[in-house]
Scaffold this active site. Sequence first.
Site, PDB file in Angstrom:
ATOM      1  N   HIS A 174       0.854  -1.191   0.000  1.00 48.44           N
ATOM      2  CA  HIS A 174       0.000   0.000   0.000  1.00 48.44           C
ATOM      3  C   HIS A 174       0.886   1.235   0.000  1.00 48.44           C
ATOM      4  O   HIS A 174       1.859   1.305   0.741  1.00 48.44           O
ATOM      5  CB  HIS A 174      -0.899   0.027   1.251  1.00 48.44           C
ATOM      6  N   ASP A 183     -15.409   2.221   7.318  1.00 46.99           N
ATOM      7  CA  ASP A 183     -14.493   3.226   6.776  1.00 46.99           C
ATOM      8  C   ASP A 183     -15.154   4.062   5.695  1.00 46.99           C
ATOM      9  O   ASP A 183     -14.874   5.250   5.557  1.00 46.99           O
ATOM     10  CB  ASP A 183     -13.220   2.576   6.217  1.00 46.99           C
ATOM     11  N   ARG A 218     -15.163  12.228   7.948  1.00 49.26           N
ATOM     12  CA  ARG A 218     -13.907  12.915   8.282  1.00 49.26           C
ATOM     13  C   ARG A 218     -13.575  13.986   7.248  1.00 49.26           C
ATOM     14  O   ARG A 218     -13.066  15.051   7.567  1.00 49.26           O
ATOM     15  CB  ARG A 218     -12.768  11.894   8.375  1.00 49.26           C
ATOM     16  N   SER A 244      -7.717   3.548   9.212  1.00 54.06           N
ATOM     17  CA  SER A 244      -8.489   3.494   7.966  1.00 54.06           C
ATOM     18  C   SER A 244      -7.746   2.629   6.931  1.00 54.06           C
ATOM     19  O   SER A 244      -8.311   1.695   6.350  1.00 54.06           O
ATOM     20  CB  SER A 244      -8.685   4.926   7.448  1.00 54.06           C
ATOM     21  N   LYS A 286      -8.619  -1.642   5.935  1.00 56.86           N
ATOM     22  CA  LYS A 286      -8.947  -2.047   4.559  1.00 56.86           C
ATOM     23  C   LYS A 286      -7.956  -3.083   4.033  1.00 56.86           C
ATOM     24  O   LYS A 286      -8.326  -4.031   3.361  1.00 56.86           O
ATOM     25  CB  LYS A 286      -8.994  -0.813   3.646  1.00 56.86           C
TER      26      LYS A 286
HETATM   27  N1  URA Z   1      -6.232   6.940   2.805  1.00 55.55           N
HETATM   28  C1  URA Z   1      -7.126   6.145   3.456  1.00 55.55           C
HETATM   29  O1  URA Z   1      -7.472   5.082   2.984  1.00 55.55           O
HETATM   30  N2  URA Z   1      -7.593   6.562   4.645  1.00 55.55           N
HETATM   31  C2  URA Z   1      -7.223   7.751   5.204  1.00 55.55           C
HETATM   32  O2  URA Z   1      -7.695   8.049   6.274  1.00 55.55           O
HETATM   33  C3  URA Z   1      -6.305   8.563   4.513  1.00 55.55           C
HETATM   34  C4  URA Z   1      -5.810   8.133   3.308  1.00 55.55           C
END
Ligand code: URA
Length: 434
Positions: A82, A161, A168, A183, A187
């Site tokens: 990621h 999320d 957010r 977050s 994922k």
């Molecule tokens: N990318 C994400 O997936 N979540 C965040 O909170 C910020 C960047």
Amino acid sequence: MHPYELIKRKRDGGLLEADEIAQFIAGYTEGIIPDYQMAAMCMSIFFNGLTDAELAAWAGAMLRSGEVIDLSDVPALKVDKHSTGGVGDKVSLSLAPLAAACGVPVPMISGRGLGHTGGTLDKLESIPGFRVDLGVERYRELVRTIGCCLIGQTSTVVPADKKLYALRDVTATVDCIPLIASSIMSKKLAEGIDALVLDVKVGSGAFMKTLDDARKLATTMVGIGREMGKKVVAIITDMEQPLGRAIGNSLEAIEAIDMLKGQAPADYTECTMKLTAKMLELGQAAKDETEARARLQAVIDDGSALKKFAQIIEAQGGNPAVLYDYSVFPTARQVVPIPSPVSGYITAIDTEKVGMAAVALGAGRERVDSIIDPAVGFVLEKKVGDKVEKGEPLAMMHINDAARAATIIDRFQSACAFGDEAPTPRPLIIETIE
Ligand code: URA
């Protein structure tokens, strides 16, 4: 559980228990706790942070808000990567076929462009026919049969999320390290992985502008991974200038294909090799970095990485002819040079500004509902440290809306700083946090 009590305790610097956090997040996902209470909780976390134990509980509750994909029928260790996002960062497009060609299955759920940064899904969709909405069953099947699948977020994976990120976004609580880390990690951990490599970008084109913040985010994410029993390694890499030369969706996909042919710019090649080598180590496909790099070079040299990408493209509905004929990609009507306004050395590139100039071209979204143009973008002719004569092209701009050319040229030129001496080169790979 009284949401009011928990918000008040967090606001006043107190601690939340794991089961309280679990109930709070479950309540929010189910719509029992309203947006305004979650917004107040996020703001309390913004100011007071989360302890390691609270963070693990928060990330775990997010993860359990939806489906955790089970890939246990794929025998090898599954490893993903990621990136926290940058400009010209097309690493996923070359890394996934490279790792899969070396026998490491890559289950990858990616995102779209965010602000000035590009997104893997948008880049993949520049390949005619390529689909990223395959659903979890097909995703599982492709990871099992060809060793890789690249899809977008589904509605069943981490629904907390999806809701929370949108909240957010409008309550000034995105730029909060514990919330970003939970977050991202929730994922990624829902993908069915055994291990994860994090590319934490730092610099003018990244969300983390300082090394201190990048380190904090990296350490926080590695910590969450450890709590969840996964092997997670973070590598902090430079984003003080765009990675490689191409910025824009089809242009970046072409550069990624060039990488698989061993013909891509050195910085982008090195970033991909470093991150993929770490995936091979975590996936036990190589005993150390030297062996991993040798394996990666071998699958580039014998064409099997490119063949793996062809297999992935075909399986996801795309036209693999793009690999050998770049005219199959959408192309822009005009390619216009951006001249240097002065002679000298390029001392810096404000990479966020360049990313925003690409967004203005149509390569990214100015509004949530904007339709992106896969053909447009920039190909850099010069990078930081290069000498340039006045009038010489800094970059080639691929543009469809000629009326915007003058403004965008202006924006690009103003993102570059010039001087009489070349700056000291910065390291590309800054730090590894295990
Ligand atoms: N990318 C994400 O997936 N979540 C965040 O909170 C910020 C960047």
